[in-house]
Design an enzyme around this catalytic site. Structure first.
Site, short mmCIF file in Angstrom:
data_model
loop_
_atom_site.label_atom_id
_atom_site.label_comp_id
_atom_site.label_asym_id
_atom_site.label_seq_id
_atom_site.Cartn_x
_atom_site.Cartn_y
_atom_site.Cartn_z
N GLU A 152 9.55 68.70 1.87
CA GLU A 152 10.62 68.39 0.91
C GLU A 152 11.40 69.66 0.56
O GLU A 152 12.63 69.64 0.47
CB GLU A 152 10.02 67.81 -0.37
CG GLU A 152 9.32 66.47 -0.23
CD GLU A 152 10.27 65.31 -0.22
OE1 GLU A 152 11.50 65.55 -0.19
OE2 GLU A 152 9.80 64.17 -0.21
N ASP A 330 10.53 61.08 4.27
CA ASP A 330 11.75 61.22 3.48
C ASP A 330 12.28 62.65 3.56
O ASP A 330 13.47 62.89 3.35
CB ASP A 330 11.53 60.79 2.04
CG ASP A 330 10.69 61.77 1.24
OD1 ASP A 330 9.71 62.29 1.80
OD2 ASP A 330 11.01 62.01 0.06
#
Length: 805
Positions: A152, A330
C-alpha cells in the site's frame, strides 16, 4: 491557465413559456478589464428549462492582488419576476487554489528530506529507497513495526510521484518509485526461483480455521482443486515463470533478523497474518517469506501453520524449505490507477515518452493481477464443490478483486537447481474496499488504451468491470455505505452456511460482513469505504464526458452508487467549533439481537447477528430495478456509525474522492444541481473537500508533515498471547522464545528498547484511562494522500476562483 467565475441563474420552477432575462457585470472593488472581463447579454429559458450559466473570465493570477469583488446583476425579465437579482464573485487575492499547489510542494519536499526519516533503510545498497509505513517505529496496525513497508505504501508513493510529474513535468521521482517496486517489492529471480509448477494442479487444499488455536491444519490432497488458466499465457507473453506482483509486507531495516533468498538482510520479505479469521495483528508470529529453516524451530515456522511429517505422521507431505509471497491486490490496483493518470498527464504535456517504460510495467502488473480474480483453489464459482476444468477454466473466475493472491515453491537444495514444486492461488473472498472498476476499465478492451499484452487480458478485465460495479450495487446499504463483501469459500472451508445467507447470493457467492479479517472486522473502518469508492469516483471522472458506448453504459450506474454514498457522507461530516472536523470512523453492520427478516438466524464468530441480503443476484434479474436510483437491491444491509473522529489519512482520501466526484459532475453540467436523493450538490463536495484540507493543514501541520496526537487504548494488546501449539518450540532470530505462553511483546523484545516503550509498559502495568499512551504518527500513506488531494484541487479547480452565485 484560463480562469472563470461561473454564475448559475435558476428559475424556481419550469415555465410553459419562454423566459428571458438580461444580465450584466457590475464592478465593486474588482474592476474591468484588469480583474475581470465586462460581460452582458440575455439568457433565454426554453419551456421546461430551469437553469443557465454565465461564465465571466477573471484575472489569471492573484499574485500580489488583494481580495476583491464584483457582481452579476439581472434585469428586465420577460414572463418571470426576479427573486434574487444579484450574484457576488469574490476574487480571493494571493491565495485559494494556488495555496494547494504550495502545500503539495511543501509535503513533497518533507517526504523526501532524509532528516525526516520517511525512507529506509538508513544505509547500505538500498539506503533510503523504500518508504517506511511511518518514520516512528513503535506501532501496530497490520504492519507490526513502523519501519516495515507495505505494498500500500508503495502504491501511494507512485501516486505522489505521478502528481509531481503532472505539476512540474519532472518524472524522475516517478521512475524512482517504479525502480523501487521492481527492486524491493516484486521478488527477483533469486527470490522466487521457478521450476516445476504445474498449472493443471496449482495447489493442495488447506482448510482454514476460525481461530489461531485451530492451527496447524492438515492438507487434504483429495479435495478438488481446479486449473490455473493464466500461467501458460503469461509465460508466453513475458518469457519467464515468475510473478510480477508485489509482496505485501517488508522489514525495511531487517530488524527481525531474517534474510531473503539472495542473502539480503534489509528489505526483507516477511509475513504475519496466516491463521484464520480472528487472528489479530497482536496475535501473530511474524515469520520470513524465505523459509529455509534458519530460524524458528527445526522446520522453521511451518509447524505453526501446517501439519506435515515427521511431526504429524498422518500428513501427506514432509516439511521442506520453501518461499512464498502474498499480494494485497488493492495495492497493485492503486499502482495501476496512478500509472494510468501519469500516462494521461504526461501525454497532455507532450511528454508521453517520459513514462513509456513505466506504462509497460503497469500494464504488466495489471496482467498478473488477474490472479486476484480467481477462487483460491480454482473451484467453480457458486458451485464450489467442484473444480474448474481445462474445458472451462474460467468457471473459477469470480471477476472481483479479492483479498489476496499468493504464490511460492520449493527452495532448491543447491543454488541454481530447479525447484521440484510450486503453487499459485487466488482468493475466494472479495472485499468492497478492494474493488477497482477504474483499472478494469483502463485495461479492458476499448477501455482507455491501457490493455496489457496477454491476448485474453482485455476481455477478462472487461468482465471484471461489470461484475465489480454489480457487486458494489448489490452491497449498497439504504444509508449509502457499502457492506462487506462476498465469499465462494464460506469460513475458508467451502462450507454451506445455514443461518439464512444461503438464500440470497451474488452469482452463487455468500455475503460476509467482514471478509477475511474479523479482529477487528475488516469492513468497520470508514477508510475502506473511501478507499474503494474513490476508485469508482476516479472512473466516473474518466467517463464523465466520454461518448463511447461503454462510457455511456456505465456512467449512470456509477452515479447511482456514488450519489447515495455522497449524500450520506455529507450528512455525517461535521465541521466543528475550533476549526476542526469529525468524520465517521467506525461503522457497524450487525445487530446485538436477531431482527426477524433482516439478520442471520445465528450469531457469528463475534457473537452478534449480521444483517443479511434479501436479493439473490446472478445477473438474470431485472436490470431496470437493480439500477433504479430510487431503490437499494439489498435494503436490509444496514449500516450505523459507532464512532466518529479525526483521521488525517481518511480525511485526505475523502477529500480526493469528493474533488474527483465534484469535477465529474461539473463536466456533466451537474455541479450546482441537487444530488438525487438529497439536497446536497457537487459544489458542496468541493466545499467540504476544501474545508477538510484547510483545517487539516491549519491544525495538524508540523515540521515533518501532518500528524495528531492519538490515544492508543488498544495497546494493552501488546500483552496478548500469540498462540503457539504445544508441539512447537523454537526461538526468534534474537533468541526470544516461541512457545506456549508467548505474547506479542515477548517475541519482539527488541521493541522494549524503543524510546516510546516506557509509556506502553506503564499502561500494561496499570491499564487505566489516565494511563492510555498517546502517540503522534506521520503515516507515509496519509502524507501522500493529502498531497495528492491538494494537487487534485489545484489541477481540477484552478479556474474556480470565486463564489458560484
Amino acid at each position: 491557465m484560463a480562469r472563470n467565475a461561473v454564475f448559475v441563474v435558476t428559475l424556481s420552477a419550469a415555465s410553459t413559456q419562454t423566459v428571458t432575462v438580461n444580465y450584466e457585470t457590475v464592478p465593486d472593488t474588482a474592476m474591468p478589464p484588469e480583474d475581470f472581463t465586462a460581460t452582458s447579454g440575455t439568457l433565454t429559458f426554453a419551456p421546461g428549462q430551469t437553469s443557465k450559466t454565465v461564465t465571466v473570465p477573471v484575472r489569471t493570477s492573484d499574485a500580489g492582488q488583494p481580495q476583491e469583488t464584483f457582481s452579476l446583476v439581472l434585469s428586465d425579465p420577460v414572463d418571470a419576476t426576479i427573486a434574487d437579482g444579484s450574484g457576488l464573485c469574490t476574487l480571493p487575492g494571493d491565495v485559494v487554489v494556488d495555496v494547494y499547489l504550495d502545500r503539495f510542494n511543501i509535503l513533497y519536499t518533507a517526504l523526501h528530506e532524509p532528516a525526516n526519516g520517511y525512507f529506509g533503510p538508513p544505509s547500505g545498497a538500498k539506503a533510503r529507497t523504500i518508504p517506511y509505513h511511518c518514520p516512528e517505529t513503535l506501532i501496530n496496525e497490520a504492519p507490526d513495526y513502523g519501519h516495515e513497508s507495505v505494498s500500500e505504501t508503495a502504491s501511494f508513493w507512485v501516486g505522489l510521484e505521478a502528481w509531481k510529474g503532472a505539476l512540474s513535468n519532472d518524472w524522475s521521482g516517478y521512475a524512482a518509485a517504479w525502480s523501487s517496486i521492481e527492486a524491493n517489492y516484486i521478488p527477483s529471480a533469486a527470490n522466487q526461483p521457478t521450476g516445476a509448477y504445474t498449472p493443471g494442479s496449482p495447489a493442495t487444499y488447506q482448510p482454514e480455521g476460525d481461530l489461531p488455536s485451530a492451527y496447524p491444519t492438515l492438507p487434504n490432497t483429495g479435495a478438488p482443486v481446479g486449473v490455473d488458466p493464466l500461467y501458460a499465457e503469461l509465460q508466453t507473453t513475458y518469457g519467464n515463470g515468475r510473478m510480477y506482483l508485489m509482496h505485501w509486507l517488508i522489514d525495511v531495516d531487517g530488524v527481525y533478523g531474517y534474510h531473503n533468498g539472495d542473502g539480503g538482510e534489509t528489505g526483507v520479505y516477511i509475513n504475519n497474518y496466516s491463521r484464520g479469521l480472528q487472528e489479530s495483528s497482536f496475535e501473530t508470529v511474524t515469520h520470513p517469506s524465505w523459509e529455509d529453516f534458519s530460524f524458528g524451530s527445526a522446520y522453521g515456522y511451518l509447524p505453526l501453520f501446517n501439519k506435515n511429517q515427521p511431526i504429524y505422521p498422518e500428513a501427506p507431505f514432509k516439511y521442506g524449505p520453501q518461499w512464498r509471497y502474498t499480494a494485497a491486490p488493492d495495492a497493485e490496483a492503486r499502482v495501476v490507477q496512478h500509472a494510468y493518470w501519469a500516462h494521461k498527464f504526461a501525454a497532455a504535456a507532450g511528454s508521453a515518452s517520459s513514462v513509456a517504460t513505466q506504462d509497460a510495467k503497469a500494464k504488466k502488473m495489471g496482467d498478473y493481477l488477474r490472479y486476484a480474480l480467481f477462487d483460491k483453489y480454482y473451484r467453480k464459482i457458486g458451485d464450489y464443490t467442484e473444480a474448474a476444468t481445462s474445458d472451462a477454466p474460467y468457471d473459477s473466475c469470480h471477476y472481483l478483486v479479492s483479498w489476496y493472491a499468493s504464490w511460492g515453491g520449493e527452495i532448491p537444495a543447491t543454488v541454481g537447481a530447479e525447484p521440484t514444486w510450486g503453487f499459485r492461488i487466488g482468493s475466494s473472498e472479495a472485499h468492497q474496499g478492494y474493488q477497482a472498476p477504474d483499472i478494469a476499465y483502463f485495461m479492458a478492451t476499448g477501455g482507455g488504451g491501457y490493455t496489457p499484452q496477454s491476448p485474453s487480458a482485455g476481455d477478462i478485465w472487461l468482465g471484471s468491470l461489470y461484475r465489480q460495479i454489480e457487486m458494489l450495487r448489490w452491497l449498497q446499504s439504504p444509508e449509502g455505505p457499502i457492506a462487506g463483501g462476498v465469499s465462494n469459500s464460506w469460513k475458508g472451508r467451502y462450507e454451506t452456511p445455514t443461518d439464512g445467507r444461503q438464500t440470497a447470493r451474488f452469482y452463487g457467492m455468500f455475503y460476509t460482513y467482514a471478509p477475511v479479517w474479523h479482529d477487528p472486522p475488516s469492513n468497520n473502518w470508514f477508510g475502506f469505504q473511501v478507499w474503494g469508492l474513490q476508485r469508482s469516483a476516479d472512473l466516473l471522472l474518466e467517463v464523465a464526458d466520454k461518448t463511447s458506448a461503454l462510457a455511456v453504459e456505465i456512467r449512470p450506474n456509477l452515479e447511482i452508487l456514488l450519489d447515495r454514498f455522497i449524500n450520506w457522507t455529507l450528512d455525517h461530516a461535521t465541521l466543528t467549533e475550533g476549526g476542526s472536523y469529525s468524520l465517521p470512523s467506525t461503522l457497524s453492520w450487525v445487530s446485538a439481537t436477531k431482527v426477524s427478516g433482516q439478520t442471520a438466524t445465528a450469531p457469528n464468530l463475534e457473537g452478534v447477528y449480521e444483517y443479511l441480503p434479501t436479493l439473490d443476484w446472478d445477473g438474470t434479474g431485472s436490470y431496470a430495478a437493480f439500477w433504479s436510483a430510487s431503490t437499494v437491491p439489498n435494503p436490509s444491509l444496514h449500516c450505523s456509525v459507532v464512532e466518529s473522529g479525526v483521521d488525517l489519512g481518511v480525511a485526505a482520501s475523502l477529500s480526493r474522492l469528493l474533488i474527483e466526484y465534484a469535477e465529474a459532475k461539473r463536466r456533466m453540467g451537474k455541479f450546482t444541481t441537487a444530488i438525487p436523493g438529497g439536497s446536497h450538490t457537487a459544489q458542496d463536495c468541493y466545499t467540504l473537500a476544501r474545508e477538510l484540507l484547510d483545517r487539516t493543514w491549519t491544525l495538524f501541520k508540523d515540521s515533518k508533515g501532518l500528524t495528531r496526537e492519538e490515544d492508543r487504548a488498544d495497546y494493552t494488546r501488546f500483552a496478548d498471547p500469540a498462540y503457539v501449539p504445544a508441539t512447537f518450540s523454537g526461538t526468534m532470530p534474537n533468541g526470544d522464545a516461541i512457545a506456549a505462553g508467548a505474547t506479542f511483546i515477548s517475541i519482539r523484545s527488541f521493541m522494549e528498547d524503543d524510546p516510546d516503550w516506557p509509556q506502553i509498559q506503564a499502561y500494561l502495568a496499570d491499564p487505566t484511562p489516565e494511563n492510555v499512551p498517546t502517540f503522534t504518527y506521520h503515516r507515509f500513506w496519509a502524507q501522500a494522500e493529502y498531497a495528492m488531494a491538494c494537487a487534485a484541487m489545484h489541477h481540477y479547480f484552478g479556474d474556480l476562483v470565486g463564489a458560484v452565485a
